[in-house]
Design an enzyme around this catalytic site. Structure first.
Site, short mmCIF file in Angstrom:
data_model
loop_
_atom_site.label_atom_id
_atom_site.label_comp_id
_atom_site.label_asym_id
_atom_site.label_seq_id
_atom_site.Cartn_x
_atom_site.Cartn_y
_atom_site.Cartn_z
N TYR A 141 0.86 -1.19 0.00
CA TYR A 141 0.00 0.00 0.00
C TYR A 141 0.89 1.23 0.00
CZ TYR A 141 -3.39 3.56 1.36
OH TYR A 141 -4.19 4.68 1.38
N ASP B 271 9.41 3.00 -0.39
CA ASP B 271 8.33 3.60 0.38
C ASP B 271 8.59 3.30 1.86
OD1 ASP B 271 6.11 4.38 1.72
OD2 ASP B 271 4.67 3.55 0.30
N LYS C 191 4.53 9.62 8.52
CA LYS C 191 4.29 9.08 9.86
C LYS C 191 5.26 9.65 10.91
CE LYS C 191 1.75 5.26 7.94
NZ LYS C 191 0.40 4.93 8.23
#
Ligand SMILES: Cc1ncc(COP(=O)(O)O)c(C=O)c1O
Length: 424
Positions: A140, A235, A261
Protein backbone atom coordinates in the site's frame (compact mmCIF):
# COMPACT_ATOMS: atom_id res chain seq x y z
CA UNK A 1 -21.57 12.45 23.82
CA UNK A 2 -20.93 8.86 24.86
CA UNK A 3 -19.46 6.20 22.55
CA UNK A 4 -22.73 5.18 20.93
CA UNK A 5 -23.90 8.78 20.43
CA UNK A 6 -20.57 9.72 18.85
CA UNK A 7 -20.63 6.75 16.45
CA UNK A 8 -24.28 7.38 15.54
CA UNK A 9 -23.69 11.09 14.93
CA UNK A 10 -20.66 10.28 12.76
CA UNK A 11 -22.75 7.93 10.62
CA UNK A 12 -24.91 10.89 9.59
CA UNK A 13 -21.91 13.04 8.79
CA UNK A 14 -19.21 10.91 7.19
CA UNK A 15 -19.45 8.07 4.65
CA UNK A 16 -19.42 4.91 6.76
CA UNK A 17 -19.13 7.11 9.84
CA UNK A 18 -15.39 7.63 9.42
CA UNK A 19 -12.78 9.71 7.64
CA UNK A 20 -10.56 6.72 6.76
CA UNK A 21 -12.10 3.29 6.07
CA UNK A 22 -10.18 1.02 8.47
CA UNK A 23 -11.48 3.05 11.42
CA UNK A 24 -15.00 1.71 10.79
CA UNK A 25 -14.02 -1.69 12.33
CA UNK A 26 -15.78 -3.35 9.38
CA UNK A 27 -12.95 -5.86 8.91
CA UNK A 28 -13.46 -7.19 12.43
CA UNK A 29 -17.23 -6.87 12.47
CA UNK A 30 -17.38 -4.73 15.58
CA UNK A 31 -18.49 -1.23 16.50
CA UNK A 32 -15.80 1.43 16.28
CA UNK A 33 -14.58 2.90 19.57
CA UNK A 34 -14.33 6.69 19.42
CA UNK A 35 -11.18 7.91 21.14
CA UNK A 36 -11.38 11.08 23.20
CA UNK A 37 -7.74 11.29 24.30
CA UNK A 38 -4.44 9.49 24.62
CA UNK A 39 -1.63 9.47 27.18
CA UNK A 40 1.57 7.44 26.81
CA UNK A 41 0.64 3.85 25.87
CA UNK A 42 -3.08 4.39 26.53
CA UNK A 43 -6.11 5.72 24.72
CA UNK A 44 -9.42 6.59 26.40
CA UNK A 45 -12.84 6.42 24.81
CA UNK A 46 -15.55 9.02 25.32
CA UNK A 47 -16.80 7.16 28.42
CA UNK A 48 -13.38 7.21 30.07
CA UNK A 49 -12.57 3.53 29.44
CA UNK A 50 -8.83 2.97 29.11
CA UNK A 51 -7.17 0.77 26.48
CA UNK A 52 -3.54 -0.22 25.91
CA UNK A 53 -3.03 1.05 22.39
CA UNK A 54 -1.21 -0.79 19.60
CA UNK A 55 -2.70 1.22 16.74
CA UNK A 56 -0.39 4.12 17.48
CA UNK A 57 -2.23 6.17 14.84
CA UNK A 58 -1.09 3.49 12.35
CA UNK A 59 2.58 4.25 12.81
CA UNK A 60 3.51 7.82 13.71
CA UNK A 61 3.35 7.59 17.50
CA UNK A 62 6.66 5.94 18.27
CA UNK A 63 6.85 7.84 21.57
CA UNK A 64 3.25 7.07 22.52
CA UNK A 65 0.46 9.59 22.96
CA UNK A 66 1.08 13.24 23.80
CA UNK A 67 4.81 13.03 24.60
CA UNK A 68 5.70 16.20 26.53
CA UNK A 69 8.53 17.50 24.30
CA UNK A 70 6.39 17.16 21.16
CA UNK A 71 3.32 18.74 22.77
CA UNK A 72 5.43 21.61 24.05
CA UNK A 73 7.00 22.19 20.62
CA UNK A 74 3.56 22.29 18.98
CA UNK A 75 2.24 24.69 21.63
CA UNK A 76 5.17 27.03 21.13
CA UNK A 77 4.91 26.93 17.34
CA UNK A 78 1.14 27.52 17.42
CA UNK A 79 1.64 30.67 19.46
CA UNK A 80 3.89 32.05 16.76
CA UNK A 81 1.52 31.51 13.84
CA UNK A 82 0.16 28.35 12.24
CA UNK A 83 0.96 28.87 8.54
CA UNK A 84 2.71 31.45 6.42
CA UNK A 85 2.92 30.19 2.84
CA UNK A 86 6.61 31.08 3.03
CA UNK A 87 9.90 29.41 3.84
CA UNK A 88 10.28 28.98 7.61
CA UNK A 89 13.24 28.15 9.87
CA UNK A 90 11.25 25.18 11.17
CA UNK A 91 11.38 23.54 7.74
CA UNK A 92 15.14 23.97 7.69
CA UNK A 93 15.40 22.40 11.15
CA UNK A 94 13.40 19.31 10.20
CA UNK A 95 14.99 19.17 6.73
CA UNK A 96 18.48 19.11 8.29
CA UNK A 97 17.54 16.32 10.68
CA UNK A 98 15.95 14.21 7.95
CA UNK A 99 18.74 14.62 5.39
CA UNK A 100 21.47 13.99 7.96
CA UNK A 101 19.81 10.85 9.27
CA UNK A 102 18.92 9.41 5.86
CA UNK A 103 21.68 10.54 3.52
CA UNK A 104 19.05 11.94 1.14
CA UNK A 105 20.61 14.95 -0.60
CA UNK A 106 17.35 16.84 -1.05
CA UNK A 107 13.88 16.41 0.44
CA UNK A 108 10.52 17.96 -0.22
CA UNK A 109 7.92 18.05 2.54
CA UNK A 110 4.30 17.32 1.67
CA UNK A 111 1.20 16.67 3.78
CA UNK A 112 0.77 12.90 3.55
CA UNK A 113 2.44 9.69 2.47
CA UNK A 114 0.01 9.58 -0.44
CA UNK A 115 1.38 12.85 -1.79
CA UNK A 116 4.96 11.67 -1.30
CA UNK A 117 4.54 8.49 -3.35
CA UNK A 118 2.44 10.23 -6.01
CA UNK A 119 5.16 12.83 -6.52
CA UNK A 120 7.97 10.28 -6.43
CA UNK A 121 6.30 8.37 -9.26
CA UNK A 122 5.83 11.54 -11.31
CA UNK A 123 9.52 12.32 -10.80
CA UNK A 124 10.57 8.81 -11.83
CA UNK A 125 8.52 9.05 -15.01
CA UNK A 126 10.05 12.42 -15.83
CA UNK A 127 13.57 11.21 -15.08
CA UNK A 128 13.28 8.09 -17.26
CA UNK A 129 10.84 9.18 -19.95
CA UNK A 130 8.97 5.90 -19.32
CA UNK A 131 5.43 5.35 -18.05
CA UNK A 132 5.06 1.94 -16.40
CA UNK A 133 5.24 1.56 -12.62
CA UNK A 134 5.84 -1.77 -10.88
CA UNK A 135 4.34 -2.34 -7.45
CA UNK A 136 3.85 -5.49 -5.37
CA UNK A 137 0.62 -7.26 -4.52
CA UNK A 138 -0.50 -6.23 -1.03
CA UNK A 139 1.79 -3.20 -0.96
CA UNK A 140 0.00 0.00 0.00
CA UNK A 141 1.42 3.33 -1.02
CA UNK A 142 -1.47 5.69 -0.44
CA UNK A 143 -4.61 6.23 -2.45
CA UNK A 144 -3.58 7.97 -5.67
CA UNK A 145 -5.20 6.46 -8.79
CA UNK A 146 -2.23 4.56 -10.19
CA UNK A 147 -1.55 2.86 -6.86
CA UNK A 148 -5.04 1.47 -6.25
CA UNK A 149 -4.31 -1.46 -8.49
CA UNK A 150 -4.45 -5.18 -7.83
CA UNK A 151 -2.68 -7.99 -9.59
CA UNK A 152 -4.06 -9.04 -12.96
CA UNK A 153 -4.80 -12.69 -13.64
CA UNK A 154 -1.26 -13.67 -14.59
CA UNK A 155 1.81 -13.01 -12.52
CA UNK A 156 3.43 -10.47 -14.80
CA UNK A 157 0.44 -8.67 -16.25
CA UNK A 158 -0.57 -5.06 -16.05
CA UNK A 159 -2.98 -4.34 -13.27
CA UNK A 160 -6.70 -3.96 -12.89
CA UNK A 161 -8.27 -1.18 -10.91
CA UNK A 162 -8.84 -2.00 -7.25
CA UNK A 163 -11.22 0.94 -6.73
CA UNK A 164 -14.18 2.28 -8.65
CA UNK A 165 -13.39 5.57 -10.30
CA UNK A 166 -9.89 4.68 -11.44
CA UNK A 167 -9.78 4.72 -15.26
CA UNK A 168 -8.56 1.45 -16.78
CA UNK A 169 -6.04 3.47 -18.76
CA UNK A 170 -4.40 4.60 -15.51
CA UNK A 171 -4.55 1.21 -13.77
CA UNK A 172 -3.04 -0.24 -16.93
CA UNK A 173 0.16 1.73 -16.34
CA UNK A 174 0.80 -0.18 -13.10
CA UNK A 175 2.16 -3.71 -13.11
CA UNK A 176 1.59 -5.77 -9.97
CA UNK A 177 4.06 -8.51 -9.05
CA UNK A 178 4.12 -10.86 -6.05
CA UNK A 179 6.15 -9.63 -3.06
CA UNK A 180 9.25 -11.68 -2.21
CA UNK A 181 9.52 -13.15 -5.70
CA UNK A 182 12.85 -12.12 -7.28
CA UNK A 183 12.23 -14.31 -10.34
CA UNK A 184 9.00 -12.42 -11.12
CA UNK A 185 10.88 -9.12 -10.93
CA UNK A 186 13.62 -10.40 -13.23
CA UNK A 187 11.07 -11.78 -15.67
CA UNK A 188 9.20 -8.49 -15.70
CA UNK A 189 12.31 -6.54 -16.60
CA UNK A 190 13.47 -9.09 -19.15
CA UNK A 191 10.24 -8.45 -21.06
CA UNK A 192 9.41 -4.80 -20.27
CA UNK A 193 12.60 -2.96 -19.37
CA UNK A 194 12.25 -0.25 -21.99
CA UNK A 195 8.82 0.83 -20.72
CA UNK A 196 9.36 0.62 -16.95
CA UNK A 197 10.00 3.88 -15.11
CA UNK A 198 10.17 2.66 -11.53
CA UNK A 199 9.60 -0.02 -8.93
CA UNK A 200 7.91 1.10 -5.70
CA UNK A 201 8.17 -1.12 -2.64
CA UNK A 202 7.88 -1.15 1.13
CA UNK A 203 11.23 -2.59 2.32
CA UNK A 204 9.33 -4.46 5.03
CA UNK A 205 5.70 -4.83 3.98
CA UNK A 206 3.42 -3.28 6.57
CA UNK A 207 0.06 -3.27 4.89
CA UNK A 208 -0.70 -6.99 4.53
CA UNK A 209 0.12 -7.33 8.17
CA UNK A 210 3.88 -7.29 8.70
CA UNK A 211 5.68 -9.39 6.08
CA UNK A 212 9.49 -9.69 6.06
CA UNK A 213 11.44 -9.38 2.81
CA UNK A 214 13.73 -12.29 1.90
CA UNK A 215 17.42 -11.59 1.31
CA UNK A 216 17.05 -12.69 -2.33
CA UNK A 217 14.14 -10.30 -2.86
CA UNK A 218 16.09 -7.37 -1.40
CA UNK A 219 19.08 -8.28 -3.57
CA UNK A 220 16.90 -8.26 -6.68
CA UNK A 221 15.29 -4.95 -5.74
CA UNK A 222 18.70 -3.40 -5.22
CA UNK A 223 20.10 -4.57 -8.55
CA UNK A 224 17.49 -5.39 -11.20
CA UNK A 225 15.69 -2.03 -11.73
CA UNK A 226 19.00 -0.18 -11.86
CA UNK A 227 20.44 -2.63 -14.39
CA UNK A 228 17.52 -1.77 -16.67
CA UNK A 229 17.57 2.01 -16.23
CA UNK A 230 14.51 2.14 -13.95
CA UNK A 231 14.35 3.92 -10.60
CA UNK A 232 13.81 2.19 -7.26
CA UNK A 233 11.40 4.03 -4.95
CA UNK A 234 11.65 2.96 -1.32
CA UNK A 235 8.33 3.60 0.38
CA UNK A 236 9.59 4.12 3.92
CA UNK A 237 6.43 5.84 5.16
CA UNK A 238 6.11 3.15 7.85
CA UNK A 239 9.69 1.85 8.05
CA UNK A 240 11.52 5.19 8.07
CA UNK A 241 12.60 6.10 11.64
CA UNK A 242 10.56 3.12 12.96
CA UNK A 243 13.39 0.56 13.20
CA UNK A 244 16.40 2.87 13.39
CA UNK A 245 17.17 6.57 13.20
CA UNK A 246 16.87 7.06 9.44
CA UNK A 247 15.83 4.83 6.55
CA UNK A 248 15.50 1.09 7.04
CA UNK A 249 18.87 0.52 5.28
CA UNK A 250 17.40 -2.46 3.42
CA UNK A 251 17.25 -0.66 0.07
CA UNK A 252 20.59 1.16 -0.28
CA UNK A 253 20.14 1.35 -4.07
CA UNK A 254 16.91 3.34 -3.84
CA UNK A 255 16.88 6.43 -6.03
CA UNK A 256 14.00 8.02 -4.16
CA UNK A 257 12.64 7.44 -0.67
CA UNK A 258 9.22 8.38 0.65
CA UNK A 259 8.71 9.22 4.30
CA UNK A 260 5.76 10.15 6.51
CA UNK A 261 4.29 9.08 9.86
CA UNK A 262 7.14 9.31 12.46
CA UNK A 263 8.83 12.37 10.92
CA UNK A 264 5.73 14.49 11.55
CA UNK A 265 5.50 13.81 15.26
CA UNK A 266 1.85 12.74 14.88
CA UNK A 267 0.82 15.67 12.66
CA UNK A 268 0.00 15.36 8.93
CA UNK A 269 3.22 14.88 6.97
CA UNK A 270 4.94 13.24 4.06
CA UNK A 271 8.29 13.74 2.39
CA UNK A 272 10.19 12.48 -0.59
CA UNK A 273 13.89 12.68 -1.11
CA UNK A 274 16.82 11.50 -3.15
CA UNK A 275 19.85 12.62 -5.10
CA UNK A 276 19.92 16.29 -6.06
CA UNK A 277 20.02 15.49 -9.77
CA UNK A 278 16.65 13.69 -9.54
CA UNK A 279 14.99 15.90 -6.93
CA UNK A 280 15.98 19.08 -8.75
CA UNK A 281 13.64 18.04 -11.57
CA UNK A 282 10.89 19.37 -9.25
CA UNK A 283 9.48 22.86 -9.78
CA UNK A 284 10.68 25.57 -9.44
CA UNK A 285 14.04 24.23 -10.71
CA UNK A 286 12.72 21.60 -13.08
CA UNK A 287 9.72 20.65 -15.20
CA UNK A 288 7.92 18.34 -12.70
CA UNK A 289 5.13 20.23 -10.96
CA UNK A 290 4.27 19.76 -7.31
CA UNK A 291 3.03 22.24 -4.69
CA UNK A 292 1.17 22.45 -1.36
CA UNK A 293 -0.52 25.27 0.58
CA UNK A 294 0.36 23.77 3.95
CA UNK A 295 3.49 21.80 3.00
CA UNK A 296 6.27 22.25 5.54
CA UNK A 297 3.72 23.62 8.00
CA UNK A 298 5.33 25.11 11.13
CA UNK A 299 3.33 22.98 13.59
CA UNK A 300 4.28 19.82 11.70
CA UNK A 301 7.96 20.68 11.40
CA UNK A 302 8.14 21.66 15.09
CA UNK A 303 6.47 18.38 16.13
CA UNK A 304 8.67 16.36 13.77
CA UNK A 305 11.90 17.96 14.91
CA UNK A 306 10.97 17.47 18.58
CA UNK A 307 10.13 13.81 17.91
CA UNK A 308 13.37 13.16 16.04
CA UNK A 309 15.37 14.82 18.84
CA UNK A 310 13.99 12.18 21.22
CA UNK A 311 15.07 9.41 18.85
CA UNK A 312 18.45 10.63 17.58
CA UNK A 313 20.68 8.92 20.17
CA UNK A 314 19.23 5.51 19.30
CA UNK A 315 18.34 4.61 22.89
CA UNK A 316 14.62 4.48 22.17
CA UNK A 317 15.23 1.93 19.39
CA UNK A 318 17.18 -0.37 21.72
CA UNK A 319 14.33 -0.19 24.21
CA UNK A 320 11.73 -0.77 21.49
CA UNK A 321 13.61 -3.87 20.33
CA UNK A 322 13.58 -5.20 23.91
CA UNK A 323 9.87 -4.53 24.31
CA UNK A 324 9.11 -6.00 20.90
CA UNK A 325 11.02 -9.19 21.68
CA UNK A 326 9.27 -9.53 25.03
CA UNK A 327 5.90 -9.10 23.31
CA UNK A 328 6.72 -11.61 20.56
CA UNK A 329 7.89 -14.24 23.06
CA UNK A 330 4.77 -13.73 25.16
CA UNK A 331 2.46 -14.07 22.19
CA UNK A 332 4.25 -17.18 20.92
CA UNK A 333 3.89 -18.79 24.36
CA UNK A 334 0.19 -17.87 24.40
CA UNK A 335 -0.29 -19.40 20.94
CA UNK A 336 1.45 -22.63 22.01
CA UNK A 337 -0.64 -22.87 25.16
CA UNK A 338 -3.86 -22.26 23.26
CA UNK A 339 -2.83 -24.91 20.70
CA UNK A 340 -4.06 -22.81 17.80
CA UNK A 341 -2.67 -22.31 14.31
CA UNK A 342 -1.14 -18.86 14.42
CA UNK A 343 2.20 -17.13 13.86
CA UNK A 344 3.87 -13.87 14.81
CA UNK A 345 5.96 -11.70 12.50
CA UNK A 346 7.97 -8.99 14.22
CA UNK A 347 10.66 -6.48 13.43
CA UNK A 348 11.61 -4.10 16.24
CA UNK A 349 8.47 -2.46 17.56
CA UNK A 350 6.22 -3.56 14.68
CA UNK A 351 4.42 -6.90 14.62
CA UNK A 352 1.42 -8.86 13.44
CA UNK A 353 -0.19 -12.00 14.82
CA UNK A 354 -1.49 -14.00 11.85
CA UNK A 355 -4.16 -16.66 12.23
CA UNK A 356 -2.10 -18.87 9.92
CA UNK A 357 0.42 -21.47 11.10
CA UNK A 358 3.42 -20.06 9.23
CA UNK A 359 4.53 -16.48 8.73
CA UNK A 360 3.26 -15.35 5.31
CA UNK A 361 5.76 -14.45 2.62
CA UNK A 362 3.41 -12.54 0.36
CA UNK A 363 -0.13 -11.24 0.13
CA UNK A 364 -1.62 -14.45 -1.21
CA UNK A 365 -0.29 -16.28 1.86
CA UNK A 366 -1.37 -13.48 4.22
CA UNK A 367 -4.87 -13.74 2.77
CA UNK A 368 -5.04 -17.39 3.80
CA UNK A 369 -5.26 -16.20 7.42
CA UNK A 370 -8.46 -16.94 9.29
CA UNK A 371 -9.92 -13.44 9.37
CA UNK A 372 -13.02 -14.57 11.26
CA UNK A 373 -10.70 -15.82 14.04
CA UNK A 374 -8.90 -12.48 13.98
CA UNK A 375 -12.27 -10.73 14.35
CA UNK A 376 -13.09 -12.83 17.43
CA UNK A 377 -9.62 -12.22 18.83
CA UNK A 378 -9.92 -8.48 18.27
CA UNK A 379 -13.29 -8.33 20.04
CA UNK A 380 -12.02 -10.39 22.99
CA UNK A 381 -8.94 -8.22 23.39
CA UNK A 382 -10.97 -5.02 23.11
CA UNK A 383 -13.29 -6.25 25.85
CA UNK A 384 -10.16 -6.67 28.02
CA UNK A 385 -8.93 -3.13 27.34
CA UNK A 386 -6.48 -3.89 24.52
CA UNK A 387 -6.80 -1.76 21.37
CA UNK A 388 -5.40 -3.70 18.40
CA UNK A 389 -5.60 -2.45 14.82
CA UNK A 390 -9.03 -3.52 13.54
CA UNK A 391 -7.84 -5.77 10.69
CA UNK A 392 -5.76 -8.92 10.23
CA UNK A 393 -3.82 -7.02 7.57
CA UNK A 394 -2.52 -4.16 9.70
CA UNK A 395 0.67 -3.86 11.71
CA UNK A 396 0.64 -3.43 15.49
CA UNK A 397 2.92 -0.72 16.84
CA UNK A 398 4.60 -0.70 20.24
CA UNK A 399 5.78 2.71 21.46
CA UNK A 400 8.60 3.78 23.74
CA UNK A 401 5.90 4.77 26.25
CA UNK A 402 4.84 1.13 26.62
CA UNK A 403 6.49 -0.85 29.38
CA UNK A 404 6.76 -4.49 30.40
CA UNK A 405 3.62 -4.04 32.54
CA UNK A 406 1.49 -3.13 29.51
CA UNK A 407 3.01 -5.87 27.35
CA UNK A 408 2.45 -8.46 30.09
CA UNK A 409 -1.16 -7.35 30.56
CA UNK A 410 -1.66 -7.71 26.80
CA UNK A 411 -0.10 -11.17 26.69
CA UNK A 412 -2.24 -12.25 29.65
CA UNK A 413 -5.35 -11.08 27.81
CA UNK A 414 -4.17 -12.97 24.71
CA UNK A 415 -3.79 -16.13 26.86
CA UNK A 416 -7.46 -15.82 27.76
CA UNK A 417 -8.75 -14.92 24.32
CA UNK A 418 -6.68 -16.94 21.85
CA UNK A 419 -7.98 -20.42 22.48
CA UNK A 420 -11.60 -19.49 21.93
CA UNK A 421 -10.85 -17.12 19.04
CA UNK A 422 -8.62 -19.60 17.24
CA UNK A 423 -11.07 -22.51 17.05
CA UNK A 424 -12.59 -22.51 13.60
C1 LIG B 1 3.79 2.28 3.28
C2 LIG B 1 2.81 3.39 3.16
N1 LIG B 1 2.93 4.27 2.16
C3 LIG B 1 2.08 5.31 2.03
C4 LIG B 1 1.04 5.49 2.90
C5 LIG B 1 0.10 6.64 2.73
O1 LIG B 1 0.31 7.58 3.73
P1 LIG B 1 -0.85 8.59 4.16
O2 LIG B 1 -1.91 7.79 4.82
O3 LIG B 1 -0.16 9.57 5.06
O4 LIG B 1 -1.34 9.23 2.89
C6 LIG B 1 0.86 4.59 3.95
C7 LIG B 1 -0.25 4.75 4.90
O5 LIG B 1 -0.53 3.94 5.74
C8 LIG B 1 1.77 3.50 4.08
O6 LIG B 1 1.64 2.60 5.07
Amino acid sequence: MDNAQTVDAARGLFPGGVNSPVRSFRSVGGRPVPIARGAGPFVFDTEGNRYIDYIGAFGPLILGHAPAPVVEAIRKAAGEGTAFGALTPGEVELGRRVTQATGLERVRFVNSGTEATMTAIRLARAATGRDILVKFDGGYHGHSDGLLVKAGSGVATLGLSDSAGVPAAIAGLTAVLPYNDPAALEAWFAANAGATAAVIVEPVAGNMGLVEPSAAFLEALNTVPRAHGALLIADEVITGFRFRYGLSSLLPSADLACLGKVIGGGLPVGALGGRAEVMDLLAPLGPVYQAGTLSGNPLVTAAGAAMLDQLADGRAYARLEELGRHFENGLLAAIRRAEIRASVVRRGSALTLFFRPEAPRDYSEARESDTAAFGRFHAGMLARGIMLPPSQFETWFVSAAHGEAEIDATVNAAHEVLREAGQS
